[in-house]
Design a protein around this motif. Structure first.
Motif, PDB file in Angstrom:
ATOM      1  N   ARG A   1       0.213  -0.444  16.403  1.00  0.00           N
ATOM      2  CA  ARG A   1       1.491  -0.304  15.691  1.00  0.00           C
ATOM      3  C   ARG A   1       1.407  -0.941  14.308  1.00  0.00           C
ATOM      4  N   MET A   2       0.747  -2.113  14.219  1.00  0.00           N
ATOM      5  CA  MET A   2       0.606  -2.771  12.916  1.00  0.00           C
ATOM      6  C   MET A   2      -0.240  -1.941  11.968  1.00  0.00           C
ATOM      7  N   VAL A   3      -1.336  -1.393  12.464  1.00  0.00           N
ATOM      8  CA  VAL A   3      -2.194  -0.557  11.619  1.00  0.00           C
ATOM      9  C   VAL A   3      -1.400   0.637  11.123  1.00  0.00           C
ATOM     10  N   ASP A   4      -0.643   1.269  12.023  1.00  0.00           N
ATOM     11  CA  ASP A   4       0.173   2.414  11.620  1.00  0.00           C
ATOM     12  C   ASP A   4       1.255   2.008  10.625  1.00  0.00           C
ATOM     13  N   THR A   5       1.840   0.851  10.825  1.00  0.00           N
ATOM     14  CA  THR A   5       2.947   0.406   9.976  1.00  0.00           C
ATOM     15  C   THR A   5       2.462  -0.104   8.629  1.00  0.00           C
ATOM     16  N   PHE A   6       1.437  -0.944   8.640  1.00  0.00           N
ATOM     17  CA  PHE A   6       0.993  -1.565   7.397  1.00  0.00           C
ATOM     18  C   PHE A   6       0.069  -0.679   6.583  1.00  0.00           C
ATOM     19  N   LEU A   7      -0.690   0.180   7.223  1.00  0.00           N
ATOM     20  CA  LEU A   7      -1.727   0.906   6.502  1.00  0.00           C
ATOM     21  C   LEU A   7      -1.459   2.398   6.358  1.00  0.00           C
ATOM     22  N   ARG A   8      -0.832   3.016   7.337  1.00  0.00           N
ATOM     23  CA  ARG A   8      -0.617   4.457   7.291  1.00  0.00           C
ATOM     24  C   ARG A   8       0.229   4.929   6.114  1.00  0.00           C
ATOM     25  N   PRO A   9       1.207   4.152   5.646  1.00  0.00           N
ATOM     26  CA  PRO A   9       1.978   4.645   4.499  1.00  0.00           C
ATOM     27  C   PRO A   9       1.107   4.942   3.286  1.00  0.00           C
ATOM     28  N   PHE A  10      -0.085   4.382   3.221  1.00  0.00           N
ATOM     29  CA  PHE A  10      -0.941   4.586   2.050  1.00  0.00           C
ATOM     30  C   PHE A  10      -1.769   5.858   2.151  1.00  0.00           C
ATOM     31  N   SER A  11      -1.745   6.513   3.302  1.00  0.00           N
ATOM     32  CA  SER A  11      -2.589   7.689   3.491  1.00  0.00           C
ATOM     33  C   SER A  11      -2.182   8.831   2.569  1.00  0.00           C
ATOM     34  N   ILE A  12      -0.966   8.806   2.036  1.00  0.00           N
ATOM     35  CA  ILE A  12      -0.556   9.874   1.124  1.00  0.00           C
ATOM     36  C   ILE A  12      -1.276   9.792  -0.213  1.00  0.00           C
ATOM     37  N   LEU A  13      -1.948   8.677  -0.469  1.00  0.00           N
ATOM     38  CA  LEU A  13      -2.616   8.481  -1.752  1.00  0.00           C
ATOM     39  C   LEU A  13      -4.046   9.016  -1.772  1.00  0.00           C
ATOM     40  N   VAL A  14      -4.530   9.464  -0.630  1.00  0.00           N
ATOM     41  CA  VAL A  14      -5.933   9.859  -0.538  1.00  0.00           C
ATOM     42  C   VAL A  14      -6.042  11.354  -0.282  1.00  0.00           C
ATOM     43  N   PRO A  15      -7.187  11.949  -0.601  1.00  0.00           N
ATOM     44  CA  PRO A  15      -7.356  13.392  -0.404  1.00  0.00           C
ATOM     45  C   PRO A  15      -7.398  13.764   1.075  1.00  0.00           C
TER      46      PRO A  15
ATOM     47  N   GLU B   1       7.969   2.849  -5.249  1.00  0.00           N
ATOM     48  CA  GLU B   1       9.276   3.431  -4.995  1.00  0.00           C
ATOM     49  C   GLU B   1       9.570   3.620  -3.505  1.00  0.00           C
ATOM     50  N   ALA B   2       8.623   3.367  -2.634  1.00  0.00           N
ATOM     51  CA  ALA B   2       8.844   3.561  -1.192  1.00  0.00           C
ATOM     52  C   ALA B   2       9.765   2.472  -0.650  1.00  0.00           C
ATOM     53  N   ASP B   3      10.867   2.882  -0.013  1.00  0.00           N
ATOM     54  CA  ASP B   3      11.843   1.932   0.515  1.00  0.00           C
ATOM     55  C   ASP B   3      11.402   1.290   1.824  1.00  0.00           C
ATOM     56  N   ASP B   4      10.724   2.045   2.664  1.00  0.00           N
ATOM     57  CA  ASP B   4      10.412   1.545   4.002  1.00  0.00           C
ATOM     58  C   ASP B   4       8.978   1.051   4.142  1.00  0.00           C
ATOM     59  N   THR B   5       8.335   0.769   3.028  1.00  0.00           N
ATOM     60  CA  THR B   5       6.974   0.265   3.071  1.00  0.00           C
ATOM     61  C   THR B   5       6.985  -1.151   3.634  1.00  0.00           C
ATOM     62  N   HIS B   6       6.156  -1.354   4.634  1.00  0.00           N
ATOM     63  CA  HIS B   6       6.031  -2.674   5.241  1.00  0.00           C
ATOM     64  C   HIS B   6       4.739  -3.301   4.741  1.00  0.00           C
ATOM     65  N   LEU B   7       4.881  -4.356   4.013  1.00  0.00           N
ATOM     66  CA  LEU B   7       3.701  -5.051   3.555  1.00  0.00           C
ATOM     67  C   LEU B   7       3.344  -6.135   4.568  1.00  0.00           C
ATOM     68  N   ARG B   8       2.076  -6.210   4.860  1.00  0.00           N
ATOM     69  CA  ARG B   8       1.625  -7.216   5.818  1.00  0.00           C
ATOM     70  C   ARG B   8       1.970  -8.620   5.333  1.00  0.00           C
ATOM     71  N   VAL B   9       1.877  -8.856   4.050  1.00  0.00           N
ATOM     72  CA  VAL B   9       2.159 -10.189   3.520  1.00  0.00           C
ATOM     73  C   VAL B   9       3.619 -10.566   3.757  1.00  0.00           C
ATOM     74  N   ASP B  10       4.544  -9.597   3.659  1.00  0.00           N
ATOM     75  CA  ASP B  10       5.957  -9.876   3.933  1.00  0.00           C
ATOM     76  C   ASP B  10       6.166 -10.218   5.401  1.00  0.00           C
ATOM     77  N   PHE B  11       5.498  -9.467   6.274  1.00  0.00           N
ATOM     78  CA  PHE B  11       5.604  -9.722   7.706  1.00  0.00           C
ATOM     79  C   PHE B  11       5.090 -11.123   8.025  1.00  0.00           C
ATOM     80  N   VAL B  12       3.930 -11.451   7.505  1.00  0.00           N
ATOM     81  CA  VAL B  12       3.329 -12.767   7.759  1.00  0.00           C
ATOM     82  C   VAL B  12       4.229 -13.878   7.229  1.00  0.00           C
ATOM     83  N   ARG B  13       4.734 -13.716   6.018  1.00  0.00           N
ATOM     84  CA  ARG B  13       5.585 -14.745   5.404  1.00  0.00           C
ATOM     85  C   ARG B  13       6.864 -14.954   6.218  1.00  0.00           C
ATOM     86  N   GLU B  14       7.531 -13.864   6.604  1.00  0.00           N
ATOM     87  CA  GLU B  14       8.796 -13.993   7.328  1.00  0.00           C
ATOM     88  C   GLU B  14       8.602 -14.522   8.745  1.00  0.00           C
ATOM     89  N   VAL B  15       7.566 -14.072   9.421  1.00  0.00           N
ATOM     90  CA  VAL B  15       7.317 -14.556  10.783  1.00  0.00           C
ATOM     91  C   VAL B  15       6.915 -16.025  10.752  1.00  0.00           C
TER      92      VAL B  15
END
Length: 196
Positions: free
Chosen positions: A97-111, A128-142
């Motif tokens: 779930r973390m891999v999908d959440t933190f990394l999958r949003p970037f797949s639109i940038l690749v061929p 401009e992505a509203d629902d982008t989850h950054l791992r650093v934000d998750f780590v900081r808040e947790v």
């Protein structure tokens, strides 16, 4: 009788979720429930107290979920995935779930055809992505949440040496909190050391 009570409880649960989705749950609803709970306590209506207390907690939970940050919603979802038995399987699902959440949003940038699972450099999300989850934000808040909880736990542990029923119940509640804290610590560690 029991099945009708269960069915009624499920209907109430569905109505609470619908109201939450519509944004109809707010502090005013909590205040109304609290006032009725206060009356039930004064009149010593044990069944009403129990029911209203559960209702209050459920509505409060929905309000808090709606107001939570994306990192806290993710943490809640990850904790809710735990079945209570299989820690190893749960951690695997959390990692996925973390891999999908933190990394999958970037797949639109690749061929097309590019395997993001084999990427060995960090990718940046579109700003401009509203629902982008950054791992650093998750780590900081947790981490901040854990710091606060650790402080509260330290304060609560003083004076729990007696064996009266209230102290025993309090210790059991503390043990349950400790288990939840260990789960959150495991999720924090997983997020810190996530490899892709």
């Amino acid at each position: 009788m029991v099945s009708s009570l269960i069915r009624a409880a499920e209907e109430v649960e569905e109505e609470i979720e619908k109201a939450a989705e519509k944004g109809e749950l707010n502090e005013l609803v909590l205040m109304v429930i609290w006032n009725r709970l206060d009356l039930a306590r004064r009149d010593e209506e044990k069944d009403a107290i129990r029911s209203l207390d559960l209702l209050y907690r459920r509505v409060e939970t929905e309000i808090l979920k709606r107001e939570a940050t994306p990192a806290m919603r993710l943490l809640n979802n990850l904790l809710n995935m735990h079945d209570g038995f299989d820690d190893e399987g749960w951690m695997k699902e959390c990692k996925k779930r973390m891999v999908d959440t933190f990394l999958r949003p970037f797949s639109i940038l690749v061929p097309a055809g590019f395997d993001i699972d084999k990427v060995c450099w960090p990718l940046r999300p579109p700003l401009e992505a509203d629902d982008t989850h950054l791992r650093v934000d998750f780590v900081r808040e947790v981490n901040a949440l854990l710091q606060d909880v650790w402080y509260q736990q330290t304060e609560a542990q003083h004076g729990q040496d007696s064996f009266d029923p209230e102290s025993v119940a309090s210790r059991l509640k503390q043990q349950e909190k400790q288990r939840a804290i260990r789960q959150v610590e495991s999720l924090l560690d997983l997020a810190l050391n996530l490899k892709w």
